[in-house]
Design a protein around this motif. Sequence first.
Motif, PDB file in Angstrom:
ATOM      1  N   ALA A   5       4.202  -2.321   4.761  1.00  0.00           N
ATOM      2  CA  ALA A   5       2.970  -2.028   5.509  1.00  0.00           C
ATOM      3  C   ALA A   5       2.678  -0.524   5.496  1.00  0.00           C
ATOM      4  CB  ALA A   5       3.091  -2.546   6.939  1.00  0.00           C
ATOM      5  N   GLU A   6       3.716   0.294   5.669  1.00  0.00           N
ATOM      6  CA  GLU A   6       3.529   1.745   5.623  1.00  0.00           C
ATOM      7  C   GLU A   6       3.058   2.193   4.246  1.00  0.00           C
ATOM      8  OE1 GLU A   6       7.321   3.299   6.796  1.00  0.00           O
ATOM      9  OE2 GLU A   6       7.022   2.752   8.910  1.00  0.00           O
ATOM     10  N   GLU A   7       3.672   1.652   3.211  1.00  0.00           N
ATOM     11  CA  GLU A   7       3.289   2.020   1.848  1.00  0.00           C
ATOM     12  C   GLU A   7       1.857   1.562   1.542  1.00  0.00           C
ATOM     13  OE1 GLU A   7       3.854   3.718  -1.972  1.00  0.00           O
ATOM     14  OE2 GLU A   7       4.837   4.003  -0.052  1.00  0.00           O
ATOM     15  N   LEU A   8       1.492   0.375   1.986  1.00  0.00           N
ATOM     16  CA  LEU A   8       0.126  -0.108   1.784  1.00  0.00           C
ATOM     17  C   LEU A   8      -0.876   0.822   2.467  1.00  0.00           C
ATOM     18  CD1 LEU A   8       0.525  -3.969   2.217  1.00  0.00           C
ATOM     19  CD2 LEU A   8      -0.167  -2.765   0.143  1.00  0.00           C
ATOM     20  N   ASN A   9      -0.580   1.229   3.684  1.00  0.00           N
ATOM     21  CA  ASN A   9      -1.480   2.151   4.393  1.00  0.00           C
ATOM     22  C   ASN A   9      -1.591   3.484   3.667  1.00  0.00           C
ATOM     23  OD1 ASN A   9      -2.094   0.328   6.421  1.00  0.00           O
ATOM     24  ND2 ASN A   9      -0.426   1.019   7.732  1.00  0.00           N
ATOM     25  N   ARG A  10      -0.454   3.982   3.161  1.00  0.00           N
ATOM     26  CA  ARG A  10      -0.471   5.247   2.421  1.00  0.00           C
ATOM     27  C   ARG A  10      -1.308   5.140   1.147  1.00  0.00           C
ATOM     28  NH1 ARG A  10       1.412   7.643  -1.741  1.00  0.00           N
ATOM     29  NH2 ARG A  10       2.619   5.873  -2.485  1.00  0.00           N
ATOM     30  N   LEU A  11      -1.148   4.024   0.434  1.00  0.00           N
ATOM     31  CA  LEU A  11      -1.908   3.826  -0.807  1.00  0.00           C
ATOM     32  C   LEU A  11      -3.400   3.666  -0.526  1.00  0.00           C
ATOM     33  CD1 LEU A  11       0.510   1.458  -2.728  1.00  0.00           C
ATOM     34  CD2 LEU A  11      -0.121   3.785  -3.389  1.00  0.00           C
ATOM     35  N   LYS A  12      -3.747   2.947   0.531  1.00  0.00           N
ATOM     36  CA  LYS A  12      -5.160   2.778   0.882  1.00  0.00           C
ATOM     37  C   LYS A  12      -5.800   4.113   1.256  1.00  0.00           C
ATOM     38  CE  LYS A  12      -4.719  -2.021   2.315  1.00  0.00           C
ATOM     39  NZ  LYS A  12      -4.678  -2.959   3.444  1.00  0.00           N
TER      40      LYS A  12
END
Length: 112
Positions: free
Chosen positions: A80-87
């Motif tokens: 979830a953290e990585e997805l937020n960072r990528l978005k």
Amino acid sequence: MEYLRHQAHLEKLAEDILTNEHLILDLSRRQKENKHAIESLKQGTSRADKKVHFFAGGLFMKLPKQNAQDLLEADQLRIAEELNRLKESIRILSKELAAVKAGSVERKAPVA
């Protein structure tokens, strides 16, 4: 020469956006798989202390059910953290790409 540098910059930004979108798709798939695994562990009829087979990093391990569930939930948080960072990265790169394109349109406008 400046035109080629400008085009290369545009292509690099677009490539970075596409790369991040592919990473988001891969992470979303993994997040969905983890969600199914967590649900399966929670709904399992086996005893809580029973060990389950867990696949991680190319290896099968036999772990206590609760440990496997904890690992999956921790992985969900990292995803979830990585997805937020990528978005966020895509949002920033998209703004930069739009600004660079707008700048190129202004440069190509005829001077009166």
